[in-house]
Design an enzyme around this catalytic site. Structure first.
Site, PDB file in Angstrom:
ATOM      1  CG  HIS A  92      18.438  -3.724  -2.373  1.00 36.52           C
ATOM      2  ND1 HIS A  92      18.623  -4.272  -1.130  1.00 36.52           N
ATOM      3  CD2 HIS A  92      17.417  -4.412  -2.934  1.00 36.52           C
ATOM      4  CE1 HIS A  92      17.759  -5.255  -0.938  1.00 36.52           C
ATOM      5  NE2 HIS A  92      17.017  -5.354  -2.026  1.00 36.52           N
ATOM      6  CD  GLU A 115      21.730   0.388  -0.029  1.00 36.61           C
ATOM      7  OE1 GLU A 115      21.512   0.248   1.186  1.00 36.61           O
ATOM      8  OE2 GLU A 115      20.943  -0.039  -0.915  1.00 36.61           O
ATOM      9  CB  CYS A 153      23.452  -3.174   0.098  1.00 39.24           C
ATOM     10  SG  CYS A 153      22.099  -3.247  -1.095  1.00 39.24           S
ATOM     11  CB  ALA A 207     -13.312  13.744  -0.905  1.00 38.16           C
ATOM     12  CG  ASP A 216     -20.345   4.682  -6.362  1.00 40.39           C
ATOM     13  OD1 ASP A 216     -21.500   5.147  -6.453  1.00 40.39           O
ATOM     14  OD2 ASP A 216     -19.587   4.920  -5.405  1.00 40.39           O
ATOM     15  CG  LEU A 254     -12.427   0.016  -6.977  1.00 35.44           C
ATOM     16  CD1 LEU A 254     -12.660  -1.063  -5.932  1.00 35.44           C
ATOM     17  CD2 LEU A 254     -12.513   1.396  -6.352  1.00 35.44           C
TER      18      LEU A 254
END
Length: 368
Positions: A50, A52, A84, A154, A200, A204
């Protein structure tokens, strides 16, 4: 303000884990002593140290008496790594500044109380909005068990996603298209409808250098995805899921032989029940989904209440056409008062285009 400078750096570090820590949250940490940064780190990969512990590992001098700035409340439980909080207590750090609490209802504030009981000073809430932004998908997933859904599309300034001929290449310029690839990196999965695959034949995948490909989820009610499509032919390299309703056994076998996973789901209005799909994907460990659907799938997602955030790329051009598709199709809501309310968080310019980032104000996906 000096404290904000250090937390800003921790946030910057946290974003470096984008796409590699799911379903864990992105977290950054900075350790400061005598007005200087002596160690910094971030959660780099799922299952790894992690933030930390990485920051402590990278310290150039002893952290005893230092201040730790961390974007998210440190963990205090055993998982893939030790707590942590143990590392913080052993290090001799005297103060911890936390950006935001752990959103897990069973954990929130627990580590903060523990550290305070052990004599460490703890401040909470520095730059909290930015720190919460880092963990939006994690926050929903840890509370509900279902993925965070980001709808992306879009369009032109007159709200069209394709010409009346069906041609959609290209609405935006390459700078905006490149920017959109970062969302494929950020999310665990990408979801489209079967018509997108048929029309199309997309791959992906994430086209960023050193990127990570998302899990591909195709909403395919009657298993119409072509067996020769790029999606199916690359299913052994990139995890691929087809969500179907009552798939025929022999047809299903053909896909599974190619490495495709089939999820059998209930139907809704002639299509896959998206709410049921979200719960199934959550059980698969998918914490976030980039929805790149067409207008039909987008409408189903909006109507069934699975969308949490919307990213709209806007090209400064007019396309026109009564029959040209808009981002969200279907029958639509009956009145403006029924519309899905959004709050615009950010508007930015990308090359010649614009990006509007909005969050859905209604609570998404209540329990089934």
């Amino acid at each position: 303000m000096e404290e904000e400078k250090y937390m800003e750096r921790a946030i910057e570090l946290a974003w470096k884990g984008c796409g590699f820590v799911n379903p864990n949250p992105m977290v950054g940490a900075v350790i400061v002593k005598d007005g200087a940064i002596i160690g910094e780190g971030y959660h780099e990969r799922y299952g790894g140290l992690h933030a930390e512990r990485n920051a402590l590992k990278n310290c150039t001098v002893s952290p005893r008496g230092a201040v730790l700035y961390v974007t998210l409340e440190p963990c205090c439980h055993y998982g893939k790594t030790p707590p942590c909080t143990e590392a913080i207590l052993e290090s001799g750090i005297s103060k911890v500044v936390v950006g935001t609490q752990d959103p897990n209802p069973r954990m929130a504030g627990k580590s903060i109380r523990l550290l305070r009981e052990k004599g460490i000073s703890v401040d909470v809430g520095l730059m909290e909005d930015k720190c919460r932004e880092l963990i939006r998908p994690f926050s929903k997933f840890i509370r509900t068990g279902v993925p965070y859904v980001l709808m992306k599309y879009a369009m032109t300034m007159d709200g069209k996603i394709s010409a009346h001929t069906g041609n959609a290449k290209w609405i935006t310029d390459k700078e905006a298209r490149f920017h959109a690839q970062r969302q494929r990196l950020r999310c665990s999965a990408i979801m489209v409808g079967v018509n997108t695959v048929i029309e199309d034949d997309p791959l992906l995948t994430c086209r960023l250098e050193n990127g990570r490909d998302p899990v591909r989820v195709i909403c395919d009610t009657r298993l119409r995805t072509p067996l020769y499509s790029k999606i199916v032919r690359s299913a052994r390299e990139t995890q691929t899921i087809l969500a179907a309703v009552s798939p025929e056994a022999e047809r299903r076998r053909l896909y599974e032989e190619q490495g495709v996973k089939i999820l059998e789901l209930p139907g809704k209005d002639g299509h896959v029940d998206l709410r049921a799909l979200m719960f199934r994907l959550g059980r698969e460990g998918i914490d976030s989904i980039l929805l790149e659907g067409g207008s039909t799938l987008n409408w189903s997602a909006v109507r069934q209440g699975i969308v949490d955030e919307v990213h709209t790329y806007i090209a400064p051009k007019l396309l026109g056409g009564t029959d040209s598709k808009t981002p969200v199709g279907g029958t639509g809501f009956d009145s403006p008062g029924d519309a899905l309310p959004l709050r615009v968080k950010r508007v930015s310019r990308i090359g010649e285009d614009w990006l509007m980032e909005s969050e859905v104000l209604k609570e998404c996906l209540p329990e089934l």
